[in-house]
Design an enzyme around this catalytic site. Structure first.
Site, short mmCIF file in Angstrom:
data_model
loop_
_atom_site.label_atom_id
_atom_site.label_comp_id
_atom_site.label_asym_id
_atom_site.label_seq_id
_atom_site.Cartn_x
_atom_site.Cartn_y
_atom_site.Cartn_z
N THR A 1 0.87 -1.17 0.00
CA THR A 1 0.00 0.00 0.00
C THR A 1 0.91 1.22 0.00
O THR A 1 2.12 1.11 0.20
CB THR A 1 -0.91 0.05 1.26
N VAL B 1 7.37 -2.43 7.09
CA VAL B 1 7.33 -0.97 7.17
C VAL B 1 7.97 -0.39 5.91
O VAL B 1 9.07 -0.77 5.52
CB VAL B 1 8.06 -0.47 8.43
N LYS B 2 7.23 0.52 5.29
CA LYS B 2 7.71 1.11 4.04
C LYS B 2 8.26 2.50 4.35
O LYS B 2 7.57 3.34 4.97
CB LYS B 2 6.53 1.22 3.08
N VAL B 3 9.49 2.74 3.91
CA VAL B 3 10.10 4.06 4.14
C VAL B 3 10.62 4.59 2.80
O VAL B 3 10.99 3.81 1.93
CB VAL B 3 11.28 4.00 5.16
#
Ligand code: E4P
Length: 227
Positions: free
Chosen positions: A27, A82-84
């Site tokens: 997402t 976790v998207k960074v």
């Protein structure tokens, strides 16, 4: 090659998960805005539907807050990734989260140099955006080739190449030929992969010819075996 769906639409996620072909979900803030749902609840529900990695992106851009958000998101479910963003602060956040055992997806990658940094920061995934490079007249698939080649030179790099911003089945097939680990694509592209006009034509013929036999498979008794 693993297939992730790039959407925050739960109906689509449930539908595709039921096919048994889905390995994960990505997402991003734009997709979450489109879904119009509470972010934490949404990610929790997606994680229940799909047991594989589910990317949830931090909203801040400074290291301290990204780290807090990343740690918070990681508490939603064990399969949260976790998207960074691929920025110096994002890479620093990635290093800390990865050292704590959290899977991190470093997103918005547009160069091989950036992909090397993501691997060195311990990312579980790096997301090069093929379609957005094509959109500005650059070679999106060329970037995938470069990254796969570089990562293959260094067995210590365990980061998986997650091809993102996919626009069509050719992006998927060419990425698979290059050995990219994951393709994340909109639901429409996943569905398009199954389509071929000759499949439709051939099936219509088989259905028509079968009708001529006047038979029904399930009403026929099976032969007795080994008796
Ligand atoms: C990746 O994780 C991104 O969410 C996505 O692939 C972006 O694709 P777009 O360029 O179609 O927005």
């Amino acid at each position: 090659m693993k297939f992730f769906v790039d959407t925050a639409d739960l109906a689509d996620i449930r539908d595709l998960a039921a096919t048994g072909l889905l390995d994960g979900v990505t997402t991003n803030p734009s997709l979450v805005a489109k879904a119009g749902r509470n972010f934490i609840d949404l990610i929790a529900e997606i994680c229940e539907v799909v047991p594989g990695p589910v990317s949830a992106e931090v909203a801040s851009t400074d290291f301290e807050t990204m780290l807090k958000e990343g740690r918070y998101l990681a508490r939603i479910a064990p399969n949260v990734t976790v998207k960074v963003p691929l920025t110096p602060a994002g890479l620093k956040t990635c290093r800390v989260l990865a050292d704590e055992g959290t899977m991190v997806n470093v997103t918005l990658c547009f160069s091989a140099a950036q992909a090397i940094l993501a691997a060195k920061a311990g990312a579980a995934f790096v997301s090069p955006f093929v379609g957005r490079l094509d959109d500005i007249g650059q070679n999106g698939l060329g970037l995938i080739q470069e990254i796969v080649e570089i990562y293959n030179n260094y067995p210590a790099f365990t980061t998986e190449v997650l091809v993102a911003s996919i626009r069509n089945p050719t992006h998927v097939v060419e990425s698979a030929r290059m050995g990219a680990h994951v393709a994340t694509m909109p639901p429409s592209v996943i569905r398009q992969l199954a389509n071929h006009p000759l499949t439709d034509k051939g099936l219509s013929q088989f259905v028509a010819d079968w009708a001529k036999t006047g038979q029904d498979i399930l009403s026929q008794p099976l032969p007795k075996r080994g008796e």
